[in-house]
Design a protein around this motif. Structure first.
Motif, PDB file in Angstrom:
ATOM      1  N   SER A  48       0.814  -1.216   0.000  1.00 29.52           N
ATOM      2  CA  SER A  48       0.000   0.000   0.000  1.00 29.52           C
ATOM      3  C   SER A  48       0.848   1.267   0.000  1.00 29.52           C
ATOM      4  CB  SER A  48      -0.936   0.009   1.214  1.00 29.52           C
ATOM      5  OG  SER A  48      -0.180  -0.038   2.412  1.00 29.52           O
ATOM      6  N   SER A  67      -0.018   4.884   5.254  1.00 27.00           N
ATOM      7  CA  SER A  67      -1.115   4.721   4.298  1.00 27.00           C
ATOM      8  C   SER A  67      -2.368   4.399   5.078  1.00 27.00           C
ATOM      9  CB  SER A  67      -0.810   3.613   3.291  1.00 27.00           C
ATOM     10  OG  SER A  67      -0.695   2.357   3.945  1.00 27.00           O
ATOM     11  N   GLY A  68      -3.541   4.716   4.493  1.00 33.84           N
ATOM     12  CA  GLY A  68      -4.814   4.474   5.170  1.00 33.84           C
ATOM     13  C   GLY A  68      -5.304   5.713   5.887  1.00 33.84           C
ATOM     14  N   ARG A  69      -6.633   5.875   5.901  1.00 36.21           N
ATOM     15  CA  ARG A  69      -7.255   7.080   6.453  1.00 36.21           C
ATOM     16  C   ARG A  69      -6.858   7.329   7.901  1.00 36.21           C
ATOM     17  NH1 ARG A  69     -11.713  10.397   5.591  1.00 36.21           N
ATOM     18  NH2 ARG A  69     -12.670  11.179   7.512  1.00 36.21           N
ATOM     19  N   ASP A  81      -6.372   9.080   0.603  1.00 34.02           N
ATOM     20  CA  ASP A  81      -7.433   8.507   1.435  1.00 34.02           C
ATOM     21  C   ASP A  81      -8.255   9.576   2.140  1.00 34.02           C
ATOM     22  OD1 ASP A  81      -6.889   5.557   1.177  1.00 34.02           O
ATOM     23  OD2 ASP A  81      -4.936   6.185   1.935  1.00 34.02           O
TER      24      ASP A  81
END
Length: 529
Positions: free
Chosen positions: A108, A447-449, A485
């Protein structure tokens, strides 16, 4: 030892140890690797279960014992590093086997290919910047300087090549280099095979030569001066090797102290976890080196020896001495430049990303037409600094890992923090006459909200706490490798309103570099070169 050597000196023919790798959540076998082999396909941030087929074997990764679980497996997570990882299995008798694992970055964040391109970009710029204290290793050089991690590199090289050097010296001790020394001595006539013409000045020798009679007792006691030869270990080659032995022993003792006091680079708690195994290896090496110095041929040499041109010539002419001397020099090597053949611990993946981001920002600035050159800054202390002159009264500086001391600036500098000491990743400073402003860029290997929103905390802190000539940096932006994101953080209106934000897809093949270039162009504004 290398994996090949570990196979030769490992558990033995009766046991063939194999490392088995499973996901932390199941029993499915992902891979198995034999002693001296390597397994690929592992990713950072993933939990794995490791087990060795050799009975009662302890597993070590980067000198840290991986404790077994209730079912006899060893739970391990490669956290925030990528590269080659060495797993050591050691049984109760001290025999060892070594297994290699290749860890890739999280998909990711970056693909294997993208991460490799980041690493290669850093190599092309200055490969010493790759070195670090993570458990992963990469191939680096042995020449030049070691950057900021001299003691750490010295420890790795000493532990890798020191035992090989000791074995090579031990082989020489069994068959050392000798030479013959010529000297003039008074010897009985019966022991002399050839005499110098000058002895004819002795009346007793003249009497013998003319067949004159000599008293029998006088003939038995007749001694004359003659040149003779005596074998000796005191050769330039042995003196050079002893000098090198002492240097390696001194380095070992120095590093013992640093390891014991946790004075290497890196977190002291992490150093303490590794100190027991490191000290055991250094102590063993130190004892063997000390014992060799007391053996022949070295025990017959003067306490004051040095390496001379004659010594190096003799060493080069003797294959066993040449190999031994080369191993000793490798044990002392601390450089990281040159041909990449030596595996050395590298930085965490987030550290590699931060370094690559600095190089990418440097390239973005140059794409605007700025001629940035290395500099020694009068504004702030940092690991790397570049500057560009825009006009007679205006200049811009770009810094990597600048230091913002607590409460007040260092003497002669203009940057500080109104709270604790802080080190943002990248700082741009624009000096235009008496006006000074700055921008902060913080690289986050996230990575990722949820992770992104949490990482935004750092730019808020930098915007609130940092001061450059009394002014807060504006804007302060995150640089992240993943997708958008949280799209709002990258919006121009959001950044203008809050003076914080994010630049997404800031990677090798992402669009983030173009986005940052636009932000920098607006921040720099028009200028004439």
């Amino acid at each position: 030892m290398t994996w090949k050597n570990q196979v030769r000196h490992g558990f033995g023919a009766d046991v063939t140890p194999v490392l088995e790798i499973r996901h932390g959540s199941g029993n499915e076998l992902l891979a198995s690797v034999a002693n001296g082999g390597m397994a690929a396909g592992l990713h950072e941030g993933t939990v794995y279960q490791l087990s060795c087929t050799a009975p009662s074997a302890n597993l070590y990764i980067d000198d840290v014992l991986i404790p077994p679980t209730a079912i006899g497996r060893h739970s391990w997570t490669p956290a925030f590093f990528a590269g080659f990882v060495s797993v050591i299995a050691e049984d109760v008798t001290g025999k060892v086997a070594e297994f290699g694992l290749h860890v890739s970055p999280q998909a990711s964040k970056a693909s294997d290919e993208q991460f490799v391109q980041m690493v290669e970009a850093i190599r092309d710029f200055d490969q010493t910047l790759l070195a670090g204290v993570a458990s992963a290793a990469m191939a680096l050089g042995k020449e030049g300087h070691a950057g900021l991690l001299t003691a750490n590199i010295q420890l790795q090289r000493l532990r890798r090549y020191g035992p090989m050097f000791v074995e090579a010296v031990s082989s020489i001790v069994r068959s050392p280099h000798r030479s013959l020394t010529a000297e003039s001595r008074m010897l009985p006539l019966a022991r002399i095979r050839q005499v110098h013409p000058s002895v004819m000045r002795d009346r007793r020798v003249v009497a013998l030569a003319t067949s004159s009679r000599l008293d029998g007792e006088e003939l038995d006691t007749l001694q004359i001066r003659s040149h003779t030869s005596t074998p000796t270990f005191d050769t330039p080659a042995n003196r050079a090797l002893l000098a090198l032995l002492r240097r390696v022993h001194a380095r070992t003792r120095l590093l013992e102290g640093k390891v014991q006091r946790c004075e290497l680079k890196g977190d002291k708690d992490e150093q303490a976890l590794r100190s027991t195994r490191r000290l055991a290896a250094l102590n063993q090496l130190s004892e063997r080196l000390r014992a060799l110095c007391r053996m022949e041929p070295f025990s017959e040499l003067s306490p004051y020896v040095e390496v001379t041109a004659a010594g190096l010539t003799q060493v080069a002419a003797n294959p066993s001495y040449n190999r031994t001397y080369r191993l000793g020099c490798l044990a002392l090597a601390s450089g990281l430049e040159g041909i990449q053949k030596d595996k050395v611990n590298v930085n965490y993946s987030w550290g590699i990303y931060e370094t690559w981001c600095f190089l990418a920002v440097l390239q973005c600035m140059r794409s605007l037409g700025l001629t940035l050159i290395p500099t020694v800054s009068a504004l702030v202390k940092s690991d790397l600094a570049y500057s560009a002159s825009l006009s007679k009264h205006r200049s811009i500086e770009l810094h990597f890992q600048p230091k913002f001391p607590s409460i007040e600036p260092s003497k002669g500098k203009v940057c500080w923090s109104i709270s604790r000491e802080r080190y943002p990743d990248i700082l741009l400073v624009d000096v235009n006459g008496g006006d000074v402003r700055s921008m902060v860029l913080d690289a986050k290997w996230r990575s990722g909200r949820t992770n992104l929103l949490e990482a935004m905390e750092s730019v808020h802190i930098y915007h609130d706490a940092l001061r450059t000539s009394g002014n807060a940096p504006s804007p302060c932006l995150l640089l992240v490798p993943g997708d958008a994101d949280v799209p709002a953080l990258a919006a121009k209106s959001y950044i203008e309103s809050n003076q914080v934000g994010a630049v997404y897809e800031f990677g090798v093949e992402g669009g983030g570099q173009n986005q940052l270039t636009q932000v920098l162009q607006e921040w720099v504004g028009p200028f004439k070169t």
